[in-house]
Scaffold this active site. Structure first.
Site, PDB file in Angstrom:
ATOM      1  N   SER A  33       0.836  -1.195   0.000  1.00  0.00           N
ATOM      2  CA  SER A  33       0.000   0.000   0.000  1.00  0.00           C
ATOM      3  C   SER A  33       0.877   1.254   0.000  1.00  0.00           C
ATOM      4  CB  SER A  33      -0.963  -0.047   1.190  1.00  0.00           C
ATOM      5  OG  SER A  33      -1.939   0.957   1.102  1.00  0.00           O
TER       6      SER A  33
ATOM      7  N   ASP B 257      -9.739  -4.525  -5.203  1.00  0.00           N
ATOM      8  CA  ASP B 257      -9.260  -3.371  -4.446  1.00  0.00           C
ATOM      9  C   ASP B 257      -9.887  -2.078  -4.971  1.00  0.00           C
ATOM     10  OD1 ASP B 257      -7.867  -1.579  -2.902  1.00  0.00           O
ATOM     11  OD2 ASP B 257      -5.872  -2.221  -3.557  1.00  0.00           O
TER      12      ASP B 257
ATOM     13  N   HIS C 149      -8.497  -4.428  -0.675  1.00  0.00           N
ATOM     14  CA  HIS C 149      -7.163  -3.940  -0.316  1.00  0.00           C
ATOM     15  C   HIS C 149      -6.510  -4.811   0.752  1.00  0.00           C
ATOM     16  CE1 HIS C 149      -4.187  -0.791  -0.568  1.00  0.00           C
ATOM     17  NE2 HIS C 149      -4.190  -0.619   0.740  1.00  0.00           N
TER      18      HIS C 149
END
Length: 344
Positions: free
Chosen positions: A141, A288, A321
């Site tokens: 991320s 995501d 995610h």
């Protein structure tokens, strides 16, 4: 049980990219495994926006599914290092730290920092640890921005890069940053320009952080994960989400949210990708919402044009995610093979 060695590295004056300096620098970190005599078997793990350095082991190591003895990132072979990024709230220097000049919390007087500053802080730690060359830098991320910055700024200091659910450009803009700051100003009667330390609950900051975390967990796909655990029982799901959000709000700092968000928004290495000299594994998650697979089209084109040896993989997960953390079985073979081929 995989146990981490948790430490904090402290050093003196630290120069920042935009011209300011920090009088002192603390970097909290955890390690697993051992550094070899050559100093070249280390793997650096970079965490997400609101996450921490506890990447592996119990309890709740966020990459436990892929880090450990005989796992994809094998701690019997690699010396794994995970640092809390500069500006965060889990032991590294950030807004909640005491400014040695004023004797008070920095709060929003904390100087502007960049992704490059975060990487340079890690460099100082690695030099202290005796790491000569990294086998890999792996960023999840927000941490993917750090991994890319490593490849651009220090192309000789690693043998490969892994960028997971991230992008070559930061998300959001200055309007998003304004909305985040204004949210606390509007909703927290004791915000006091970010100087609420010691008064988090009475000021309203804690409650607002809980609300914000609830929104984030749902956006990250966490609700889908616990829906399976609780067989769709919405009362149980809501209770679990509130519990997780409250735990996070107890530990994280609202000012860090603002400082890190600003650094992330400013990140853009699209014109610098040609400086990367090592193989790169780029991983996204099919569901995501933050970094949807659609962004891979432009990213892979730019990697190709920059002559970066890039491999793309998409995690076929329903968990958005959160997929890299909660579905390790769906991508562990890919990263294991990549590291075996590229770090030798």
């Amino acid at each position: 049980m995989l146990l981490a060695t948790s430490k904090c590295f402290s050093s003196g004056l630290f120069q920042l990219e935009k011209g300011n300096t920090l009088e002192s620098l603390d970097i909290a970190y955890e390690t697993w495994g051992s550094l070899n005599a050559e100093g070249n078997n280390a793997v650096l793990i970079c965490h997400g926006y609101t996450n921490h350095q506890h990447a592996a082991g119990e309890p709740d190591g966020w990459f436990s599914g892929v880090i450990g003895p005989s796992k994809a990132i094998n701690t019997q072979c690699f010396f794994v290092i995970s640092t809390n990024m500069l500006g965060s709230a889990y032991g590294s220097t950030g807004p909640s730290s005491i400014d040695p000049i004023t004797g008070e919390h920095y709060a929003l007087e904390f100087p502007d920092i960049t992704i490059a500053d975060m990487v340079n802080a890690q460099v100082r730690l690695l030099d202290f640890l005796g790491v000569k060359q990294l086998a890999a830098v792996i960023g999840n991320s927000f941490g993917g921005h750090l991994a890319l910055q490593w490849g651009i700024a220090y192309p000789q200091r690693m043998r490969c890069l892994v960028v997971v659910v991230s992008s070559i450009k930061g998300r959001g803009d200055s309007h998003e940053l304004y909305r985040l700051k204004h949210r606390f100003e509007r909703s927290c009667p004791g915000w006091n320009g970010g100087r609420y330390y010691g008064n988090e609950k009475k000021s309203g900051v804690f409650d607002e952080m809980v609300k914000l975390r609830l929104e984030t967990l749902r956006n990250y796909g966490y609700e889908n994960q616990i829906a399976v655990e609780h067989k769709g029982n919405q009362v149980a799901i809501n209770k679990k989400l509130l519990e997780k959000s409250s735990q996070w709000a107890e530990r994280f700092d609202a000012n860090s949210l603002i400082v890190l968000r600003k650094a992330g928004i400013q990140f853009d290495v699209r014109q610098e990708l040609s400086l990367i000299r090592v193989p790169l594994l780029y991983i996204l998650s099919r569901t995501d919402k933050l970094f949807p697979p659609a962004i891979s089209v432009e990213a892979m084109r730019m990697f190709f044009e920059a002559k970066v040896d890039t491999t793309y993989f998409e995690i076929d997960s329903e968990n958005g995610h959160q997929a890299p953390s909660v579905d390790p079985a769906l991508w562990k073979k890919v990263i294991e093979e990549f590291l075996a081929n590229k770090t030798a």
